[in-house]
Design an enzyme around this catalytic site. Sequence first.
Site, mmCIF file in Angstrom:
data_model
loop_
_atom_site.group_PDB
_atom_site.id
_atom_site.type_symbol
_atom_site.label_atom_id
_atom_site.label_comp_id
_atom_site.label_asym_id
_atom_site.label_seq_id
_atom_site.Cartn_x
_atom_site.Cartn_y
_atom_site.Cartn_z
ATOM 1 C CE1 TYR A 50 -4.157 1.527 -0.254
ATOM 2 C CE2 TYR A 50 -3.550 2.730 1.733
ATOM 3 C CZ TYR A 50 -4.398 2.538 0.656
ATOM 4 O OH TYR A 50 -5.492 3.358 0.491
ATOM 5 C CE LYS B 199 -7.256 6.075 1.005
ATOM 6 N NZ LYS B 199 -8.324 6.897 0.385
HETATM 7 O O1 0WE Z 1 -7.011 2.992 -1.627
HETATM 8 C C1 0WE Z 1 -7.084 1.995 -2.299
HETATM 9 C C2 0WE Z 1 -6.732 2.036 -3.783
HETATM 10 C C3 0WE Z 1 -5.868 3.188 -4.114
HETATM 11 C C4 0WE Z 1 -5.252 3.213 -5.482
HETATM 12 C C5 0WE Z 1 -5.236 2.156 -6.366
HETATM 13 C C6 0WE Z 1 -4.605 2.308 -7.617
HETATM 14 C C7 0WE Z 1 -4.510 1.188 -8.590
HETATM 15 C C8 0WE Z 1 -4.222 1.634 -10.008
HETATM 16 C C9 0WE Z 1 -4.649 4.389 -5.835
HETATM 17 N N1 0WE Z 1 -4.045 4.551 -7.016
HETATM 18 C C10 0WE Z 1 -4.017 3.540 -7.902
HETATM 19 N N2 0WE Z 1 -3.368 3.745 -9.088
HETATM 20 C C11 0WE Z 1 -3.394 2.861 -10.109
HETATM 21 O O2 0WE Z 1 -2.745 3.071 -11.156
HETATM 22 N N3 0WE Z 1 -7.441 0.816 -1.701
HETATM 23 C C12 0WE Z 1 -7.748 0.798 -0.291
HETATM 24 C C13 0WE Z 1 -7.474 -0.462 -2.428
HETATM 25 C C14 0WE Z 1 -6.147 -1.103 -2.255
HETATM 26 O O3 0WE Z 1 -5.088 -0.702 -2.981
HETATM 27 C C15 0WE Z 1 -3.993 -1.429 -2.541
HETATM 28 C C16 0WE Z 1 -4.394 -2.301 -1.541
HETATM 29 C C17 0WE Z 1 -5.770 -2.093 -1.341
HETATM 30 C C18 0WE Z 1 -6.644 -2.767 -0.348
HETATM 31 C C19 0WE Z 1 -2.661 -1.373 -2.949
HETATM 32 C C20 0WE Z 1 -1.744 -2.232 -2.370
HETATM 33 C C21 0WE Z 1 -2.126 -3.094 -1.364
HETATM 34 C C22 0WE Z 1 -3.461 -3.143 -0.952
#
Ligand code: 0WE
Length: 258
Positions: free
Chosen positions: A158, A165
Amino acid sequence: MLNLTGKRAIVTGIANNRSIAWGIAQQLHAAGATLGITYLPDEKGKMEKKVAELVDPLQPSLFLPLNVQDEAQIDSAFSTIRDQWGQIDILIHCLAFANRDDLSGDFSAVSRDGFNLALDVSAYSLVQLCHAAKPLMTEGGAIVTMTYLGGVRVVPNYNVMGVAKAALEMNVRYLAAELGSQNVRVNGISAGPIRTLASSAVGGILDMIHHVEAIAPLRRTVTQTEVGNAAAFLCSDLASGITGQILYVDAGYEIMGM
Ligand code: 0WE
């Protein structure tokens, strides 16, 4: 009962039918709110068309382009909101972005630009939107943003989003302290992992979901509808005494230590 009749709600962050923001928009609509929907514009207008079709059944009274990295779009969106509505009661912030390369590998390898991008889109944007919404929240209001456990504990990969966050959750507290005097409440929902456009682009999300299904007290993940219901609650008079809080909607996962 939960009733948002006559409330005007701006919902950001709808990209498709799996978006958490879509779950929230549906529950606000079900509770009687009037919706203003924003979308992230692209050159070909594909997102505009897609989101417009999706939200059509909710009959939004406003449908506006909003890229939070463009100050002019914020100005223009909020001047339209002021002209059309005069006032906002509810603001839903469901925005985040980091470069995909910054969501795996060594955290220490994040570039200055990658770090700034993640914090700009995912954390500063809440400050910007609150600043723009503040003069329009003249009769009190509720602001809800989306966060994740990776902002308070280390979740593998993450990485820079965790730092974003953490900043976002502190934004919630400072904004709640400032806006409380005009009866505007600011809260965050920390949702467990859900399959969305953003999370599906992340390697290993299915393994994370299976881990939650094994460990969480409710032995399952949460749905966009459950997050939407929690958001509707936080925006309603039922939550009139709640501000500056992070509410976990994660099937209980956060309490577990082992
Ligand atoms: O906040 C999120 C997602 C945030 C996110 C995801 C992406 C994927 C594609 C922000 N930016 C991007 N950019 C991209 O190009 N989550 C809580 C979902 C999430 O994302 C992770 C998680 C989880 C759960 C990333 C790594 C590990 C776990």
